[in-house]
Design an enzyme around this catalytic site. Structure first.
Site, short mmCIF file in Angstrom:
data_model
loop_
_atom_site.label_atom_id
_atom_site.label_comp_id
_atom_site.label_asym_id
_atom_site.label_seq_id
_atom_site.Cartn_x
_atom_site.Cartn_y
_atom_site.Cartn_z
N SER A 104 4.54 9.97 7.16
CA SER A 104 3.25 9.97 7.86
C SER A 104 2.14 10.40 6.93
CB SER A 104 3.27 10.90 9.07
OG SER A 104 1.99 10.87 9.69
N HIS A 163 6.03 11.63 16.99
CA HIS A 163 4.79 11.97 16.26
C HIS A 163 3.73 10.92 16.59
CE1 HIS A 163 2.09 11.09 12.87
NE2 HIS A 163 2.16 12.37 12.53
N ASN A 164 4.12 9.66 16.54
CA ASN A 164 3.14 8.62 16.79
C ASN A 164 2.70 8.58 18.25
OD1 ASN A 164 3.59 8.03 14.10
ND2 ASN A 164 3.47 5.83 14.41
N GLU A 189 0.26 11.14 18.37
CA GLU A 189 -0.93 10.62 17.66
C GLU A 189 -1.77 9.75 18.61
OE1 GLU A 189 -0.07 8.70 13.77
OE2 GLU A 189 -1.11 6.95 14.55
N ASN A 243 8.38 2.37 9.35
CA ASN A 243 8.30 2.89 10.73
C ASN A 243 9.38 2.20 11.57
OD1 ASN A 243 6.48 4.94 11.21
ND2 ASN A 243 4.73 3.56 11.37
N VAL A 292 0.82 -1.22 0.00
CA VAL A 292 0.00 0.00 0.00
C VAL A 292 0.86 1.27 0.00
CG1 VAL A 292 -1.62 1.31 1.43
CG2 VAL A 292 -1.94 -1.13 1.11
N LYS A 342 9.52 10.80 14.09
CA LYS A 342 8.28 10.11 13.71
C LYS A 342 7.73 9.28 14.87
CE LYS A 342 4.95 8.47 11.07
NZ LYS A 342 4.59 7.15 11.39
#
Ligand code: 6PG
Length: 495
Positions: free
Chosen positions: A135, A203-204, A207, A110, A13, A200
């Protein structure tokens, strides 16, 4: 066909979406996937795109040798494979297939940031290792992600035009622009290889916390009771103001969606057990390891874990008493309080996340630019939100800002909203509705604004049972003392 500018290795994907995005911007792309279905699917979509004028060409390689032979030099190969040992194994296969020292391998997965650091060291002299954390999920990768790049600086010069072309763009007010509009790209070089994946990871963590905050507001509102439709409409209204964010926007849409099977609110038919792939956990573990208070991020991870104990919760629901429902005197006032709680807690989460990044950047000697980080999160990524424009402004106003909650713009707003934040937490506690993230953010805020905390008693306890020593408020901190607790005539000993 001329040689390809870049290869995408892994056409699942994310890999396929990045490849199509690159083609859209006129780059020639070579692709390979071990799974022939993924390969053919990507090649079909790519062919359709390539037929349009101005789009790049796609080369469907059937093995790594072909892939490398089709690339212009220095070769640029972006890996879109699952994080972990597979990244090492694919890089080793590329080396065996003829990769050269000037070639660039970009890990877009990731990955754990310490793995990226290790890879940068290990592959020195064999290739230029680069990492780019992506992201934005499938749609972001396809039409404009947020790209957190790091690694070999000379490699960045090669990669930069491609990443800046395919990244999400914003105007000078931080408002997202269309895929082909020109504006500030949400792609930046952050530092040595671990930096991009570290940023990142945080960031997560943010999130996870942001999602949990919204879920807690929904939980309280659903107990009032408000229907899913009404809560969704309230979220949609909130999304027009300071809370404007992708996560609130999708939550509003989800809550106003019906299940096509039963026609009930969709959210009511989804099992309340949260999954996780682990990046929020990494953030919480890292915060614990480096001693940075990030309680709301940790609570968001724990909340997912407690949601997973469904059978136990169902059993306990019958066994443990619950408070009688609390009918608010003023319904609208409670909603306003929840709004203010959500905003304030969100700022506290960012304060925790940026504190964590600052601490690790210092330890790793990464020259991280907080303005750039806030800016590349303004569009494309999952936590994109209006607030990131204000965060980037706060760091522009004061590059040495110690904690986001001390930025005048935020401290003033939160002073106004704190009473509502407190009432919302009190309402949840009195109603028996769990609010681990919003309430932990409030405790974090109160801890930050407490010149004195009860750690004085804690230090005395430690000295009492373990002779762990204490410092005195009336002496320089480096002087350590122990009290002879068991003696009838207690004496202080300087250590
Ligand atoms: C992103 C997301 C993405 C992924 C999360 C999901 O920025 O695009 O963070 O990387 O959706 O890793 O994480 P969980 O499965 O752990 O919720």
């Amino acid at each position: 066909m001329s040689k390809s500018d870049i290869a995408l290795l892994g056409l699942g994907v994310m890999g396929k979406s990045l490849a199509l995005n690159l083609l859209d911007h006129g780059f020639n792309v070579a692709g390979f996937d071990i799974n022939s279905l993924n390969r053919d699917n990507a090649a079909k979509k790519a062919r359709e795109l390539s037929q349009q004028s101005g789009k790049g060409d796609f080369y469907n390689a059937s093995n790594l040798g072909e892939l490398l032979a089709n690339l212009a030099t220095p070769r640029v190969i972006a890996l879109s494979v699952p994080a972990g040992s597979i990244v090492d194994s694919v890089i080793d296969q590329l080396i065996a297939a003829g990769l050269e020292a000037q070639d660039i391998v970009i890990d877009t997965g990731n990955s754990l940031w310490t793995d990226s650091e290790r890879r940068e060291r290990n592959y020195q002299g064999k290739l230029r290792f680069f990492s780019t954390a992506v992201s934005g999920g499938e749609v972001g990768a396809r039409f404009g992600p947020s790209l957190m790049a790091s690694g070999d600086l000379s490699a960045w010069q090669v990669v930069k035009p491609m990443w800046q072309a395919i990244a999400a763009k914003v105007d000078q007010h931080g408002q997202p622009l269309g895929q082909f509009e020109s504006g500030e790209p949400c792609a930046a070089y952050l530092g040595p290889a671990g930096a991009g994946h570290y940023v990142k990871m945080v960031h997560n963590g943010i999130e996870y916390a942001d999602m949990q905050l919204i879920c807690e507001a929904y939980h309280v509102m659903s107990q009032l009771p408000l229907s899913a439709q009404q809560i969704g409409a309230t979220f949609a209204k909130w999304n027009q103001g300071v809370l404007s964010s992708y996560l609130l926007e999708i939550s509003a849409e989800i809550l106003q969606t019906s299940d096509p099977v039963t026609h009930q609110p969709f959210v009511d038919i989804v099992l309340d057990k949260a999954g996780q792939k682990g990046t929020g956990l990494w953030t919480a573990v890292n915060a614990l390891q480096v001693g940075v208070p990030a309680p709301t991020i940790a609570q968001a991870v724990f909340a997912r874990a407690q949601s997973g104990q469904k059978a136990l919760r169902v059993k306990a629901a019958d066994m443990l008493s619950k408070p009688s429902p609390l009918a608010p005197n003023d319904f609208d006032a409670l909603l306003d309080d929840l709004h203010d709680a959500l905003f304030s807690a969100k700022v506290a989460v960012y304060a925790q996340g940026f504190d964590l990044i600052k601490t690790t950047a210092h330890a790793e000697q990464w020259p991280l630019d907080f303005i750039a980080i806030a800016k590349i999160w303004r569009a494309g990524c999952i936590i994109r939100a209006q607030i990131l424009q204000d965060i980037s402004q706060a760091y522009q106003d004061d590059s040495q800002l110690e904690n986001l909650l001390l930025a005048p713009s935020f401290s003033a707003q939160i002073s106004g909203k704190a009473p509502g934040w407190r009432r919302a937490v009190a309402h949840a506690a009195l109603s028996g509705v769990p609010m681990p993230a919003i309430s932990s953010a409030l405790s974090y805020y109160d801890g930050l604004r407490s010149a004195v905390l009860p750690a004085n008693l804690l230090q005395a306890q430690r000295d009492y049972f373990g002779a762990h020593s204490y410092a005195r408020v009336d002496e320089p901190e480096h002087r350590r003392y122990h009290l002879t607790w068991s003696a009838s005539d207690k004496q202080q000993i300087e250590l």
